[in-house]
Enzyme design. Structure first.
Site, PDB file in Angstrom:
ATOM      1  N   ILE A 145       9.259   1.768  16.952  1.00  0.00           N
ATOM      2  CA  ILE A 145       7.966   2.179  16.418  1.00  0.00           C
ATOM      3  C   ILE A 145       8.015   2.356  14.898  1.00  0.00           C
ATOM      4  O   ILE A 145       7.030   2.126  14.209  1.00  0.00           O
ATOM      5  CB  ILE A 145       7.465   3.449  17.124  1.00  0.00           C
ATOM      6  CG1 ILE A 145       5.995   3.679  16.829  1.00  0.00           C
ATOM      7  CG2 ILE A 145       8.300   4.650  16.746  1.00  0.00           C
ATOM      8  CD1 ILE A 145       5.362   4.747  17.676  1.00  0.00           C
ATOM      9  N   GLY A 199       3.691  -0.903  10.740  1.00  0.00           N
ATOM     10  CA  GLY A 199       3.020  -0.484   9.520  1.00  0.00           C
ATOM     11  C   GLY A 199       2.354   0.875   9.671  1.00  0.00           C
ATOM     12  O   GLY A 199       1.800   1.189  10.715  1.00  0.00           O
ATOM     13  N   GLY A 200       2.430   1.680   8.628  1.00  0.00           N
ATOM     14  CA  GLY A 200       1.778   2.979   8.620  1.00  0.00           C
ATOM     15  C   GLY A 200       2.518   4.080   9.351  1.00  0.00           C
ATOM     16  O   GLY A 200       2.006   5.186   9.487  1.00  0.00           O
ATOM     17  N   HIS A 201       3.722   3.805   9.810  1.00  0.00           N
ATOM     18  CA  HIS A 201       4.472   4.795  10.599  1.00  0.00           C
ATOM     19  C   HIS A 201       4.706   6.089   9.813  1.00  0.00           C
ATOM     20  O   HIS A 201       4.480   7.189  10.325  1.00  0.00           O
ATOM     21  CB  HIS A 201       5.798   4.200  11.060  1.00  0.00           C
ATOM     22  CG  HIS A 201       6.646   5.145  11.844  1.00  0.00           C
ATOM     23  ND1 HIS A 201       6.324   5.546  13.113  1.00  0.00           N
ATOM     24  CD2 HIS A 201       7.807   5.782  11.532  1.00  0.00           C
ATOM     25  CE1 HIS A 201       7.237   6.387  13.558  1.00  0.00           C
ATOM     26  NE2 HIS A 201       8.149   6.541  12.615  1.00  0.00           N
ATOM     27  N   ASN A 253       3.384   9.117  18.983  1.00  0.00           N
ATOM     28  CA  ASN A 253       4.214   9.416  17.824  1.00  0.00           C
ATOM     29  C   ASN A 253       4.352  10.932  17.690  1.00  0.00           C
ATOM     30  O   ASN A 253       3.540  11.676  18.220  1.00  0.00           O
ATOM     31  CB  ASN A 253       3.549   8.842  16.565  1.00  0.00           C
ATOM     32  CG  ASN A 253       4.527   8.564  15.456  1.00  0.00           C
ATOM     33  OD1 ASN A 253       5.567   9.197  15.365  1.00  0.00           O
ATOM     34  ND2 ASN A 253       4.188   7.607  14.600  1.00  0.00           N
ATOM     35  N   ASP A 262       9.084  14.199  18.397  1.00  0.00           N
ATOM     36  CA  ASP A 262      10.266  14.838  17.826  1.00  0.00           C
ATOM     37  C   ASP A 262       9.877  15.953  16.856  1.00  0.00           C
ATOM     38  O   ASP A 262      10.509  17.015  16.825  1.00  0.00           O
ATOM     39  CB  ASP A 262      11.174  13.815  17.146  1.00  0.00           C
ATOM     40  CG  ASP A 262      10.464  12.987  16.083  1.00  0.00           C
ATOM     41  OD1 ASP A 262       9.244  12.748  16.229  1.00  0.00           O
ATOM     42  OD2 ASP A 262      11.114  12.575  15.121  1.00  0.00           O
ATOM     43  N   SER A 293       9.233   0.549  12.754  1.00  0.00           N
ATOM     44  CA  SER A 293       9.073  -0.713  12.032  1.00  0.00           C
ATOM     45  C   SER A 293       7.609  -1.125  11.920  1.00  0.00           C
ATOM     46  O   SER A 293       7.284  -2.077  11.220  1.00  0.00           O
ATOM     47  CB  SER A 293       9.874  -1.820  12.733  1.00  0.00           C
ATOM     48  OG  SER A 293       9.304  -2.108  13.997  1.00  0.00           O
TER      49      SER A 293
END
Length: 84
Positions: free
Chosen positions: A67, A71-73, A34, A37, A69
Site C-alpha cells: 500500500i 500515490g498519496g499514501h 490505512n 498501525d 507504493s
C-alpha cells in the site's frame, strides 16, 4: 511507530482494539484501508500511559504490491494523525 505486520504485542491490545477502540476510528481505518498501525500505537500508548515510540528498521516485502507504493499514501497517513 511500528507497522502492524512487524510488531509483537500482548493479545490484550487486540481485545482493546476490537472491543474498546472508538467505532469512529475503526470505521476510519476500514474505510481508508490505512492507519491501523497508527491507531494501535495510540491505543497502546493510551492504555499504558507510555509515550509513542519510533522503531527504525527495514521490512522486505515479498509478493503483492504494498500500500505504501500507492500515490498519496504519506498524505493519507498524515491525515490520520491530524483527525485523531
Amino acid at each position: 511507530m511500528i507497522l502492524s505486520k512487524a510488531s509483537f504485542f500482548h493479545r490484550k491490545y487486540l481485545r482493546l482494539y476490537t472491543n474498546e477502540m472508538p467505532a469512529s476510528l475503526k470505521e476510519y481505518v476500514k474505510r481508508n484501508k490505512n492507519c491501523e498501525d497508527i491507531a494501535m500505537s495510540f491505543l497502546v500508548a493510551n492504555a499504558t500511559g507510555a509515550p509513542l515510540i519510533w522503531a527504525k528498521g527495514k521490512i522486505y516485502e515479498i509478493g503483492s504490491t504494498v500500500i505504501s507504493s500507492l500515490g498519496g499514501h504519506s498524505n493519507k497517513r498524515a491525515e490520520c494523525i491530524r483527525v485523531w
